[in-house]
Design a protein around this motif. Sequence first.
Motif, PDB file in Angstrom:
ATOM      1  N   ILE A 177       0.840  -1.210   0.000  1.00 32.49           N
ATOM      2  CA  ILE A 177       0.000   0.000   0.000  1.00 32.49           C
ATOM      3  C   ILE A 177       0.873   1.258   0.000  1.00 32.49           C
ATOM      4  N   ALA A 178       1.968   1.220   0.800  1.00 28.07           N
ATOM      5  CA  ALA A 178       2.888   2.369   0.846  1.00 28.07           C
ATOM      6  C   ALA A 178       3.510   2.616  -0.526  1.00 28.07           C
ATOM      7  N   ALA A 179       3.878   1.532  -1.224  1.00 30.93           N
ATOM      8  CA  ALA A 179       4.445   1.667  -2.567  1.00 30.93           C
ATOM      9  C   ALA A 179       3.405   2.204  -3.549  1.00 30.93           C
ATOM     10  N   LEU A 180       2.160   1.720  -3.431  1.00 29.94           N
ATOM     11  CA  LEU A 180       1.079   2.197  -4.307  1.00 29.94           C
ATOM     12  C   LEU A 180       0.827   3.691  -4.115  1.00 29.94           C
ATOM     13  N   LEU A 181       0.937   4.146  -2.871  1.00 30.64           N
ATOM     14  CA  LEU A 181       0.731   5.569  -2.605  1.00 30.64           C
ATOM     15  C   LEU A 181       1.788   6.423  -3.293  1.00 30.64           C
ATOM     16  N   VAL A 182       3.038   5.935  -3.252  1.00 30.02           N
ATOM     17  CA  VAL A 182       4.128   6.645  -3.951  1.00 30.02           C
ATOM     18  C   VAL A 182       3.842   6.706  -5.447  1.00 30.02           C
ATOM     19  N   ILE A 183       3.357   5.597  -6.003  1.00 32.44           N
ATOM     20  CA  ILE A 183       3.027   5.549  -7.430  1.00 32.44           C
ATOM     21  C   ILE A 183       1.905   6.530  -7.761  1.00 32.44           C
ATOM     22  N   LEU A 184       0.855   6.530  -6.951  1.00 31.84           N
ATOM     23  CA  LEU A 184      -0.298   7.405  -7.202  1.00 31.84           C
ATOM     24  C   LEU A 184       0.083   8.878  -7.108  1.00 31.84           C
ATOM     25  N   LEU A 185       0.955   9.209  -6.158  1.00 31.39           N
ATOM     26  CA  LEU A 185       1.376  10.606  -6.001  1.00 31.39           C
ATOM     27  C   LEU A 185       2.308  11.058  -7.121  1.00 31.39           C
ATOM     28  N   ASN A 186       2.880  10.084  -7.840  1.00 30.09           N
ATOM     29  CA  ASN A 186       3.776  10.413  -8.958  1.00 30.09           C
ATOM     30  C   ASN A 186       3.280   9.765 -10.247  1.00 30.09           C
ATOM     31  N   ILE A 187       1.962   9.630 -10.375  1.00 32.89           N
ATOM     32  CA  ILE A 187       1.382   8.886 -11.489  1.00 32.89           C
ATOM     33  C   ILE A 187       1.733   9.460 -12.854  1.00 32.89           C
ATOM     34  N   THR A 188       2.035  10.756 -12.894  1.00 29.58           N
ATOM     35  CA  THR A 188       2.409  11.374 -14.180  1.00 29.58           C
ATOM     36  C   THR A 188       3.725  10.810 -14.715  1.00 29.58           C
ATOM     37  N   ALA A 189       4.498  10.174 -13.835  1.00 30.55           N
ATOM     38  CA  ALA A 189       5.779   9.605 -14.263  1.00 30.55           C
ATOM     39  C   ALA A 189       5.623   8.214 -14.858  1.00 30.55           C
ATOM     40  N   LEU A 190       4.379   7.698 -14.901  1.00 28.95           N
ATOM     41  CA  LEU A 190       4.144   6.327 -15.364  1.00 28.95           C
ATOM     42  C   LEU A 190       4.727   6.050 -16.751  1.00 28.95           C
ATOM     43  N   PRO A 191       4.439   6.869 -17.766  1.00 30.82           N
ATOM     44  CA  PRO A 191       5.010   6.593 -19.100  1.00 30.82           C
ATOM     45  C   PRO A 191       6.536   6.596 -19.092  1.00 30.82           C
ATOM     46  N   HIS A 192       7.106   7.529 -18.339  1.00 33.82           N
ATOM     47  CA  HIS A 192       8.569   7.639 -18.295  1.00 33.82           C
ATOM     48  C   HIS A 192       9.188   6.404 -17.638  1.00 33.82           C
ATOM     49  N   VAL A 193       8.593   5.938 -16.534  1.00 34.72           N
ATOM     50  CA  VAL A 193       9.133   4.774 -15.809  1.00 34.72           C
ATOM     51  C   VAL A 193       9.129   3.536 -16.700  1.00 34.72           C
ATOM     52  N   PHE A 194       8.007   3.281 -17.375  1.00 34.90           N
ATOM     53  CA  PHE A 194       7.936   2.101 -18.236  1.00 34.90           C
ATOM     54  C   PHE A 194       8.861   2.222 -19.450  1.00 34.90           C
ATOM     55  N   SER A 195       9.004   3.422 -19.973  1.00 34.16           N
ATOM     56  CA  SER A 195       9.906   3.608 -21.114  1.00 34.16           C
ATOM     57  C   SER A 195      11.354   3.370 -20.697  1.00 34.16           C
ATOM     58  N   VAL A 196      11.710   3.791 -19.484  1.00 31.47           N
ATOM     59  CA  VAL A 196      13.070   3.575 -18.975  1.00 31.47           C
ATOM     60  C   VAL A 196      13.331   2.086 -18.767  1.00 31.47           C
ATOM     61  N   ILE A 197      12.348   1.381 -18.196  1.00 32.26           N
ATOM     62  CA  ILE A 197      12.501  -0.054 -17.948  1.00 32.26           C
ATOM     63  C   ILE A 197      12.710  -0.814 -19.258  1.00 32.26           C
ATOM     64  N   PHE A 198      11.854  -0.563 -20.240  1.00 30.29           N
ATOM     65  CA  PHE A 198      11.928  -1.324 -21.492  1.00 30.29           C
ATOM     66  C   PHE A 198      13.112  -0.896 -22.357  1.00 30.29           C
ATOM     67  N   ALA A 199      13.440   0.389 -22.335  1.00 29.70           N
ATOM     68  CA  ALA A 199      14.586   0.860 -23.121  1.00 29.70           C
ATOM     69  C   ALA A 199      15.870   0.232 -22.602  1.00 29.70           C
ATOM     70  N   ASP A 200      16.012   0.183 -21.279  1.00 27.73           N
ATOM     71  CA  ASP A 200      17.216  -0.395 -20.690  1.00 27.73           C
ATOM     72  C   ASP A 200      17.243  -1.911 -20.873  1.00 27.73           C
ATOM     73  N   ALA A 201      16.073  -2.554 -20.783  1.00 28.78           N
ATOM     74  CA  ALA A 201      15.998  -4.015 -20.919  1.00 28.78           C
ATOM     75  C   ALA A 201      16.408  -4.485 -22.302  1.00 28.78           C
ATOM     76  N   PHE A 202      16.134  -3.664 -23.323  1.00 30.76           N
ATOM     77  CA  PHE A 202      16.431  -4.067 -24.698  1.00 30.76           C
ATOM     78  C   PHE A 202      17.607  -3.302 -25.299  1.00 30.76           C
ATOM     79  N   ASP A 203      18.448  -2.745 -24.404  1.00 34.07           N
ATOM     80  CA  ASP A 203      19.681  -2.103 -24.857  1.00 34.07           C
ATOM     81  C   ASP A 203      20.749  -3.194 -24.981  1.00 34.07           C
ATOM     82  N   PHE A 204      20.635  -3.993 -26.054  1.00 34.43           N
ATOM     83  CA  PHE A 204      21.505  -5.170 -26.195  1.00 34.43           C
ATOM     84  C   PHE A 204      22.967  -4.798 -26.430  1.00 34.43           C
ATOM     85  N   GLN A 205      23.212  -3.606 -26.945  1.00 39.44           N
ATOM     86  CA  GLN A 205      24.599  -3.175 -27.126  1.00 39.44           C
ATOM     87  C   GLN A 205      25.274  -3.053 -25.768  1.00 39.44           C
TER      88      GLN A 205
END
Length: 486
Positions: free
Chosen positions: A239-267
């Motif tokens: 619940i504490a983690a969810l609250l942090v997410i909700l208070l920063n929900i505008t960062a959602l697209p950026h967080v997922f883009s960072v995760i996937f960009a780094d995951a597929f940076d095969f170089q």
Amino acid sequence: MYEYNIIMVKENYIRSDAKMMAILDYWDGVLYYPILIIILTVAGLYFTGKTGFVQLRMFGESIRVVREKPATKGAVSSFQALMVSTASRVGTGNIIGVSTAICLGGPGAVFWMWLLALIGGSTAFIESTLAQIFKRRDVRGGSFGGPAYYIEAALHQRWLGVVFAIALILTYAGGFNLLCSYNMQSTFMAYSFYQPDSTPWIIGAIFALIVGYCLVGGGKRIIRITSVLVPVMGTVYIIAALLVILLNITALPHVFSVIFADAFDFQSILGGVSGSCMIYGIKRGLYSNEAGIGSAPNAAAAAMVSHPVKQGLVQMLSVFIDTLLVCSATAFLGLFSGVPATEEVAGALYIQQAATSVYGHFGPLLITICMLLFGFSTLIGNLYYVDNCIHFIHRKMPSHWFVILFRLVCIFIIFIGSAMSMAAVWDIADILMALMCIINIPACLLLGNMAVRALKDYQQQKKAGHDPVFKAADIGLADDRVEFWK
């Protein structure tokens, strides 16, 4: 002259310590890349295909069967077996492990954790179903089993079962308890009273004394209280983690883009595989969800169910609870907070700083309380698996003096683990865990068809409108090969 001797002793100690770390780093790297990354991927994909994506197709069924109660009053239920395995899975690794993976490997490690959990769900299903098929009956009418037992009963290789049992004992009584002790004391690094030279030893001594008190039979009340508090604190943590997410929900697209960009940076990944987000994600994901290492089947075998597949589905669910729920909560708590994930804050400090960004001074305290409760339940829970394997090696309960000596060793390990380096405890835990995998997964590949046949039998009975009941003959096994189900 005296001062010169002291300096020489210190230099020799530093050199030997550096050599030991070089050896640990080498074997840690070799075991995970390429050996384990190939074994885990091939096994996960193979079992996923053979079971027809059981982890997705029968996810709803796994939720249904976990609510079933055993026919015999007082017997271990599916839910209780789930709680035992989840108590071991959900621990300090869900906080420290995820933090370390993100800080040292990069945010892309989160994606590889998710992927390992997704394909690992089928591996968890296979190993726990096998544990149920080949489990044995105890003197009280209950049951016990695990990889050591199905290796002996199905492969007729008792020596290999003994090797696996020894590997599990070394991993859970040794490597994992070293790591858990270190992780618990590391949460105090955020406080002003922490002194690197003395505080770890003091905290380690306190942990060792509490666990020792429980092991000699005086800690039943502590265990009962912890068994209630850990699920509560787990819920509070999410619940504490969810609250942090909700208070920063505008960062959602950026967080997922960072995760996937780094995951597929095969170089970047191919430029340094051993330290890449992929390897860190696999290591920490495996440590957290334990799918394939052969630990959870020891708990799965204790459940009294009408069909082995039921407990296979329940243990599959435990993998998702651990990684997709609790580990994701930690990852999002850190990434949504905006706190930089650097090598200097790898571990508890990163998550404590992330919690501070929303909860102020209460944030580090919240993480510390969660870590201590998770860690304590893990220290006690780890020894459940160990006892099962000691019983397998001895074929009967060991002597009273052996038990006392062994428990003293376990207590000492908890004490010294608190003062070791982070790199050393993670390397030792990773190497020992890898050895379990190297034995268990090939055994599951050789025996997996039995679990697949059991799954087909279960589905056929469900389709006919029955509550599935297991009979060895239905999957082509003679009664003398399945002691419990005769």
